[in-house]
Design a protein around this motif. Structure first.
Motif, mmCIF file in Angstrom:
data_model
loop_
_atom_site.group_PDB
_atom_site.id
_atom_site.type_symbol
_atom_site.label_atom_id
_atom_site.label_comp_id
_atom_site.label_asym_id
_atom_site.label_seq_id
_atom_site.Cartn_x
_atom_site.Cartn_y
_atom_site.Cartn_z
ATOM 1 N N PHE A 1 0.871 -1.171 0.000
ATOM 2 C CA PHE A 1 0.000 0.000 0.000
ATOM 3 C C PHE A 1 0.911 1.225 0.000
ATOM 4 C CE2 PHE A 1 -2.179 -3.510 2.016
ATOM 5 C CZ PHE A 1 -3.423 -3.498 1.409
ATOM 6 N N HIS B 1 3.062 -1.413 5.755
ATOM 7 C CA HIS B 1 2.342 -1.260 4.492
ATOM 8 C C HIS B 1 2.525 -2.468 3.580
ATOM 9 C CE1 HIS B 1 2.730 2.835 5.992
ATOM 10 N NE2 HIS B 1 1.784 3.220 5.169
ATOM 11 N N ASN C 1 0.174 -7.735 8.270
ATOM 12 C CA ASN C 1 1.335 -7.206 7.566
ATOM 13 C C ASN C 1 2.615 -7.870 8.055
ATOM 14 O OD1 ASN C 1 1.954 -5.944 10.035
ATOM 15 N ND2 ASN C 1 0.834 -4.100 9.462
#
Length: 912
Positions: free
Chosen positions: A497, A529, A550
């Motif tokens: 992301f 991310h 994550n």
């Protein structure tokens, strides 16, 4: 219970037959007469040791009772000896199959002197399905099969010995499951319960008509250490050949049969056979034959039915995807997509009409219309949607890469399971993150799946996509400085992301600077991310929350909102209710990229100063900023910080200077020493705390102590102090470091116990007693740790007045009573009541009871001032001289008092 067993016996005697045939029964005689010679031979030769001897009790319990012969279940039985097994290898040909010629039996096994177990130990090399391993109602019949392979010498090959068979039952019928676990009861046992709803079985679809069977064999060679001893499913340990080594008492039960997995249109069973280092895996797959199928989400009893197979273009038209194939035909590429007429199986991923029309319109909106038309007519756009082979999505593993007919172009298949509560299909599928809307539709030329978009050539990995984007320059720099760019360039699947450059502008200045320079917590923020899988936006469902983890192991909550009726397009997706995905599903060769408008914060990735601000430690954080050393603190790694709360600092001199003269704190060395004294190396979380002294960054040490606040479980340490300052909040991680909050500021001690007494005039009388007792050297020894209980001078003055000027006769004993060789902070003194009384031991050997009322209390003295820290311990100021209660008589109480000269010595004696 007795009545139930009687009913079972009655039912069994009426309709049930033995699980293994008995030559003496009338049923067997009738079967022999009605069957051919081959069948009679098979039955008479099957396990002769059981057909010519009485069966054990648990075998005959449910056998039909002979009308003229009494039942003697407890009569002794003759020992059963191993006989040559004449069982034949067989292949299941399905219900209703026509039996062929009688199979040639395998070579007899060697005779064994061991007692034979309750069941036959011979296992066939061929796979026999579970439902056909059970006996038929009128007797046991072996299904016919092919002739076993023979060696050049004409000797039949011996069967493999089963080492391990696992079972995977998918929503089984209770009777079938119970029968798998305890097969000695037989089919008829469960059928006798039909009236109770227990044995009423329904035929699954894969046992019905129009089902084709495919068998696969895979043989591997294992190491020699794995072939010394094998174990079959009956628990008989063998020596790797065929002789029985040992037969455990409880090894007679067959606890697993097949490893079976059922899919919507397939039923796959696996059997593992091992002998002499050769491991053979036999897989039997049942599925609807070509031209037959089952409705999606059908009940497990729904059979395979005839389906209407059409031309591929007609099939695509029925699925709402005809324009793509029409365009491919007009471009002359459809024939090549379908294999060029060579008869090979092909799978087509066909965009639906709405998606293809939108794709064409977007191409035509480019500045050069002619180039857009040329782009749409390129052969690659069509061949990119064709894959050789028949790819059924239910058989494709997640992250599977399919080679398309376009060279060097792959399609990545991803599947996402949805909760049943949503009422949708159990799985969602994506091809290069393009939704697969309808799938597994059979046509005459190909298997067809329809897409909600058009596949585009993928030539760059995820890191190359970031490098090519002008609005991701900061992210590119941070990835390269933290060396996480290597992960985005590898072949392993990844999802990132990516915040835009505008998202970085929203950060605090020092955090933005640290990220750009790749310092401190930059790598942790980036890992927040990153996912080590391909996560397409398809996995999110409106109204449902989706969780992904994550690289930090932290949960990311993705929520797709409901789209307003006035808006068009996909509904927006938010991550942790903070960041919005503004551009989704940018596909790379090794994963997918999503563009977000906000950087995702995480406590474990924040710089220490940012974490302090988030935890409302504003005064301590402002002191760091005012000192000019905030960046150095953020760069610290593997440290523990004990930060005082705002309440603890608000009345200190540092807080006053921060408010009145903040400019005077810049590069202030005293302030720097004060701040560094709250930093300890290494990082220690509360679960790893022990009682010890730890050096700080300033050079001095702090003392850690642990206490228990449980009245009953005094050995359970659940309270910690550092220099007697209590930890009130703890274990906030920050980029390889940890933050604990304490209820008072820490200051390095300057004096030992003796110097503390000398520096305070209110302790002069107690100091005089210390000198008379010659204990000054003890209190000045920095190698030991003490707790010193000091009465003030007014306590001694009151004592002198009450005793008319008399002084203590034993100053040594009095002082030793006030010294404890341990660190007992006020935070470790809790309220206690009998019988959960706690005490500490003075160096005189006396036990001092400790408790807490309005204030901490030690015996008869209350603590008026707590925790004056010295280099060799702590000092408590008390309001009385400690008077130890007299020790009670430890002798056992006597019911009859002693002689006339007896004087009471304690409470018990007075009572009696």
């Amino acid at each position: 219970m007795l009545r139930l067993w009687a009913c079972l016996l009655l039912l069994r005697s009426i309709q049930a037959v033995p699980f293994y045939g008995d030559s003496s029964s009338e049923e067997s005689t009738e079967l022999k007469e009605s069957s051919g010679s081959t069948e009679s031979s098979d039955i008479s030769s099957f396990m002769p040791h059981l057909t010519h001897h009485p069966l054990p009790l648990h075998r005959t319990l449910f056998a039909p009772l002979a009308p003229l012969q009494p039942l003697h279940p407890l009569d002794p039985l003759e020992p059963l000896h191993a006989q040559a097994s004449q069982r034949t290898a067989s292949v299941w040909t399905g219900p209703g199959s026509i039996q062929g010629p009688a199979p040639i039996p395998l070579a007899p096994q060697r005779h064994s002197s061991h007692l034979l177990p309750l069941y036959s130990s011979g296992f066939d090399t061929e796979f026999v399905p579970l439902e056909h391993q059970q006996p038929q109602q009128q007797g046991r019949q072996e299904p016919a099969g092919p002739v076993p392979a023979q060696t050049p010498g004409g000797v039949d090959q011996k069967p493999f010995n089963v080492e391990t068979i696992t079972t995977d039952v998918n929503a089984p019928n209770p009777a079938i499951f119970f029968q798998q676990q305890f097969p000695f009861f037989g089919n008829e046992f469960f059928n006798s319960f039909g009236g109770f709803g227990f044995g009423a079985t329904q035929e699954p679809w894969w046992k019905g008509p129009n089902v084709c069977t495919e068998k696969e064999e895979d043989e591997t060679v294992t190491s020699a250490t794995e072939t010394d001893e094998t174990v079959d499913t009956f628990g008989q340990e063998r020596d790797g050949v065929s002789s029985v080594v040992r037969s455990p008492l409880f090894g007679q039960f067959q606890f697993s049969v097949n490893s079976c997995a059922e899919k919507p249109n397939k039923h796959v069973c696996t059997k593992i056979v091992n002998q002499n280092g050769k491991k053979k895996t036999l897989t039997l797959t049942r599925q609807c034959c070509y031209g037959y199928g089952r409705p999606r989400n059908a009940d497990f009893t729904t059979p395979c039915e005839k389906i209407d197979i059409k031309d591929v273009e007609a099939t695509a038209s029925d699925m709402g995807a005809k324009q793509f194939l029409e365009s491919a035909r007009s471009a002359g590429e459809l024939a090549e997509m379908l294999g060029g007429g060579n008869g090979k199986k092909v799978t087509l991923f066909v965009p639906n009409d709405a998606a293809f029309v939108e794709y064409r319109s977007q191409q035509q909106q480019d500045n050069n219309v002619e180039d857009a038309k040329a782009e749409a007519s390129k052969p690659s756009i069509y061949k990119l949607h064709a894959v050789l082979g028949e790819v059924q999505l239910e058989d494709v593993q997640n992250e599977k890469l399919l080679q398309t007919e376009l060279p060097d172009q792959m399609i990545r298949i991803n599947s996402y399971q949805l909760p049943a509560a949503l009422g949708l299909e159990p799985y969602r599928y994506a091809a290069n993150c393009v939704p697969i809307e309808k799938h597994d539709k059979l046509s005459e030329q190909a298997l067809v799946h329809t897409l909600g978009g058009v596949l585009k050539p993928v030539t760059k990995n995820v890191m190359d996509i970031i490098r090519a984007r002008a609005d991701m320059s900061i992210m590119r720099t941070v990835l390269e400085k933290t060396n996480l760019s290597a992960m985005l360039e590898s072949d392993r699947p990844v999802t990132i992301f990516v915040p835009t450059d505008a998202a970085f502008d929203k950060l605090e200045p020092h955090l933005r600077r640290a990220l750009k320079e790749g310092r401190g917590c930059a790598s942790n923020i980036l890992k927040n991310h990153l996912l080590d899988l391909t996560f397409c936006s398809l996995a999110t469902v409106p109204g449902a929350k989706t969780t992904a983890y994550n690289l930090l192991g932290e949960a990311m909550l993705l929520n797709r909102t409901h789209l307003d009726k006035n808006l068009t397009g996909p509904a927006p997706i938010y991550i942790n209710n903070l960041a919005k995905i503004i551009d989704a599903d940018i596909m790379g060769t090794n994963g997918v990229l999503h563009v977000i408008d906000t950087i995702l914060p995480t406590d474990s990735a924040l710089p220490m100063t940012s974490l302090m601000t988030q935890k409302n430690l504003t005064i301590f954080q402002q002191l760091l900023d005012a000192s000019g050393y905030a960046d150095q603190f953020d760069d610290l790694d593997n440290v523990t910080i004990f930060a005082p709360t705002d309440k603890a600092l608000q009345n200190t001199e540092w807080a006053r200077l921060l408010k009145e003269q903040p400019e005077g704190l810049n590069k202030n060395q005293d302030l720097l020493e004060f701040l560094n004294y709250h930093v300890v190396k290494p990082m220690i979380k509360t679960c790893d705390l022990t009682e010890q002294s730890l050096p700080t960054v300033s050079g001095s040490s702090v003392r850690l102590n642990l206490y228990s606040t449980h009245a009953l479980f005094s050995d359970v340490m659940n309270r910690a102090t550092v220099n007697c300052a209590r930890l009130v909040h703890f274990d906030d991680e920050s980029c390889g470091s940890v933050l604990h909050q304490v209820d008072r500021p820490l200051a390095p001690p300057k004096n030992n116990m003796l110097k503390l007494l000398e520096a305070n005039p209110n302790y002069s009388k107690f100091l005089e007693l210390v000198r008379k007792a010659n204990l000054t050297q003890l209190l000045s020894n920095d190698s030991r740790s003490f707790t010193l209980l000091v009465p003030k001078n007014d306590v001694f003055e009151e004592l002198t007045e009450s005793t008319e000027g008399s002084k203590p006769s034993d100053p040594l004993g009095l002082v030793k009573t006030h010294i404890v060789e341990d660190v007992v902070c006020c935070a470790g003194i809790i309220p206690t009541n009998w019988p959960f009384v706690r005490s500490i031991e003075s160096i005189s050997g006396q036990h001092l009871r400790i408790t807490r009322d309005r204030r901490p209390k030690i015996e008869n003295a209350g603590v008026t001032k707590c925790d004056v820290v010295a280099t060799n311990g702590i000092l408590h100021e008390i309001n009385d001289i400690i008077v130890v209660r007299p020790q009670r008589n430890q002798q056992r109480p006597q019911l009859i008092p002693p002689g006339a000269g007896y004087q009471p010595q304690g409470d018990f004696d007075v009572f009696f």
